[in-house]
Write an enzyme that holds these catalytic residues in place. Structure first.
Site, PDB file in Angstrom:
ATOM      1  N   THR A  89       0.697  -1.158   0.036  1.00  0.00           N
ATOM      2  CA  THR A  89      -0.008   0.181  -0.059  1.00  0.00           C
ATOM      3  C   THR A  89       0.804   1.313  -0.157  1.00  0.00           C
ATOM      4  O   THR A  89       1.838   1.279   0.887  1.00  0.00           O
ATOM      5  CB  THR A  89      -0.917   0.060   1.273  1.00  0.00           C
TER       6      THR A  89
ATOM      7  N   HIS B  68      -6.399 -11.274  -0.444  1.00  0.00           N
ATOM      8  CA  HIS B  68      -5.833 -10.780   0.904  1.00  0.00           C
ATOM      9  C   HIS B  68      -6.434 -11.337   1.938  1.00  0.00           C
ATOM     10  O   HIS B  68      -7.268 -10.561   2.775  1.00  0.00           O
ATOM     11  CB  HIS B  68      -5.613  -9.301   0.877  1.00  0.00           C
TER      12      HIS B  68
ATOM     13  N   HIS C 266      -2.934 -10.279   7.645  1.00  0.00           N
ATOM     14  CA  HIS C 266      -2.967  -9.018   8.375  1.00  0.00           C
ATOM     15  C   HIS C 266      -4.014  -8.318   8.889  1.00  0.00           C
ATOM     16  O   HIS C 266      -4.018  -7.053   9.270  1.00  0.00           O
ATOM     17  CB  HIS C 266      -2.114  -8.135   7.156  1.00  0.00           C
TER      18      HIS C 266
ATOM     19  N   TYR D  42      -7.154  -7.842   8.165  1.00  0.00           N
ATOM     20  CA  TYR D  42      -8.342  -7.343   7.459  1.00  0.00           C
ATOM     21  C   TYR D  42      -9.424  -8.399   7.533  1.00  0.00           C
ATOM     22  O   TYR D  42      -9.459  -9.435   8.039  1.00  0.00           O
ATOM     23  CB  TYR D  42      -7.901  -7.054   6.110  1.00  0.00           C
TER      24      TYR D  42
ATOM     25  N   ARG E 174      -3.144 -14.855   0.049  1.00  0.00           N
ATOM     26  CA  ARG E 174      -2.205 -14.458   1.266  1.00  0.00           C
ATOM     27  C   ARG E 174      -2.484 -14.752   2.627  1.00  0.00           C
ATOM     28  O   ARG E 174      -3.829 -14.286   2.755  1.00  0.00           O
ATOM     29  CB  ARG E 174      -1.506 -12.923   1.021  1.00  0.00           C
TER      30      ARG E 174
ATOM     31  N   GLY F 245      10.868 -10.270   5.913  1.00  0.00           N
ATOM     32  CA  GLY F 245      12.116 -10.308   6.552  1.00  0.00           C
ATOM     33  C   GLY F 245      13.403 -10.805   5.726  1.00  0.00           C
ATOM     34  O   GLY F 245      14.198 -11.101   6.278  1.00  0.00           O
TER      35      GLY F 245
ATOM     36  N   GLY G 226       9.514  -6.806   0.231  1.00  0.00           N
ATOM     37  CA  GLY G 226       8.519  -5.706   0.343  1.00  0.00           C
ATOM     38  C   GLY G 226       9.420  -4.502   0.438  1.00  0.00           C
ATOM     39  O   GLY G 226       9.914  -3.975  -0.770  1.00  0.00           O
TER      40      GLY G 226
END
Ligand SMILES: Cc1cc2nc3c(=O)[nH]c(=O)nc-3n(C[C@H](O)[C@H](O)[C@H](O)COP(=O)(O)O)c2cc1C
Length: 379
Positions: free
Chosen positions: A41, A190, A193, A195, A242, A312, A333
């Site tokens: 985003t 998605h 995370h 949502y 995801r 990571g 990312g």
């Protein structure tokens, strides 16, 4: 090209590419390397419409045979939880995406659209007619506080009635069809995370007593109904999901993340979707890496399709993950955000630009967005 043994990494023959730079057949897509751009985003899509500057941003990061996953893109008007995030539920949004997708294709890239609904990570101000955000629950998410300052406030959500759920599933299906209409090669649902989908999956949020709550099977039903509907609409080989079973973002945690991850990996096999993309357990909190003993390997083994890992990773860790067959593809990312030519830099083992956190979500069309430098020779 690497020649040395670095922390257990195998010696590379000068002619041999590093594991991250080996080709991979991702269903119908022939990838030339394993370095995937993460969904990110960037809050530069004014009034929910993707903008021309996104064309430059994505095409800068496109490579021939490289996979890019778009920033989270809204499935409907009720998805909103942030300013200037793009959607894909209107004709205008579809038209605005087209030249951006074309630009990625012009460079030989493969482009998936990440489709998202924020659920309760929202407030009245973002919702049509100031209504309550929708969720699996009516439990309010606590305000986000950073350094003692409230940075985001959320309104009490409205628990979706059982009979409303097919409509929300249908919105994901229509959004996926729109993404294909815009030219995307496929979509990623998605389910991570904190949502909406994660709000159904995780037992710290989902307190329903109908067939969408309680048992693992019931909590996963909403996600799997979306997968089934989207798969039927656009075909399973254009669909990924995801997941972040181990994460605890935005108040969304599970008491048994291993079981949740494994259940989803096994249940997804039924649909023959293209990929399962999972966030590493070490990314328990947003943007922070903790070493931990949890592993994605059981999910990797259980899922029969292509597996993608995120969270990571650096060059060495990504090479090792591919070499040890812990994953098929590695998502980057922040490193991709700051290094538009990341695959080239990994190939040359060149130094990386540092990312600037303060411009991750600012709305400037250039600064912190398209102004990260390429390697001189690659400019
Ligand atoms: C600026 C920014 C925006 C992000 N937006 C999204 C998003 O829209 N969808 C998503 O699934 N993850 C999002 N993430 C998480 C990333 O996809 C990725 O999982 C995370 O950055 C960890 O990977 P990394 O260590 O390689 O940066 C975002 C991360 C960053 C830094």
């Amino acid at each position: 090209m690497d020649k040395k043994v670095v922390n257990g990494q195998k010696e590379q023959h000068p002619q041999q590419p590093i594991p991250l730079l080996t080709p991979y057949k991702l269903g119908p897509f022939q990838l030339s390397h394993r370095i995937v751009m993460a969904p990110m985003t960037r809050q530069r899509s004014y009034n929910d419409i993707p903008q021309p500057h996104a064309l430059l941003y994505y095409s800068q990061r496109a490579t021939k045979g490289g996979l890019i996953i778009s920033e989270a893109t809204g499935s409907s008007e009720t998805w909103r939880g942030y300013v200037h995030t793009p959607g894909i539920w209107t004709k205008e949004q579809v038209e605005a995406w087209k030249p951006i997708v074309d630009a990625v294709h012009a460079k030989g890239g493969i482009f998936f659209c990440q489709i998202c609904h924020t659920g309760r990570v929202s407030n009245y101000g973002f919702q049509p007619n100031g209504q309550a955000p929708i969720s699996s629950t009516d439990k309010k998410l606590a305000a986000q506080v950073r350094n003692g300052v409230v940075v985001a406030e959320f309104s009490p959500p409205r628990r979706l009635r059982t009979e409303e759920i097919p409509d929300i599933v249908n919105e994901f299906k229509l959004a996926a069809l729109n993404a294909i209409e815009a030219g995307f090669d496929g979509v990623e649902i998605h389910g991570a995370h904190g949502y909406l989908i994660d709000q159904f999956l995780k037992d710290s949020v989902n307190d329903r007593t109908d067939e969408y709550g309680g048992s693992l099977e019931n909590r996963c039903r909403f996600a799997l109904e979306i997968i089934e509907a989207v798969s039927n609409a656009i075909g399973p080989q254009r669909l990924g999901i995801r997941l972040s079973p181990f994460a605890n973002y935005l108040g969304s945690a599970d008491s048994n993340p291993e079981a949740l991850g494994l259940y989803m990996a096994e249940a997804l096999n039924k649909y023959g979707i293209l990929y399962c993309h999972v966030v590493e357990p070490r990314m328990k909190l947003i943007g922070e890496k903790f070493e931990c003993s949890d592993s994605l390997l059981p999910m990797r083994k259980a899922f029969k399709g292509n597996f993608i890992s995120a969270g990571g990773y650096d060059r060495e860790d990504g090479n090792n993950a591919v070499a040890e067959n812990r994953t098929d593809l590695v998502v980057y990312g922040r490193l991709f955000l700051a290094n538009p030519d990341l695959p080239k830099r990994f190939e040359l083992n060149a130094p990386l630009n540092q990312y600037k956190r303060e411009t991750f979500y600012t709305s400037d069309p250039v600064v912190g967005y398209t102004d990260y430098p390429f390697l001189e020779s690659n400019a």
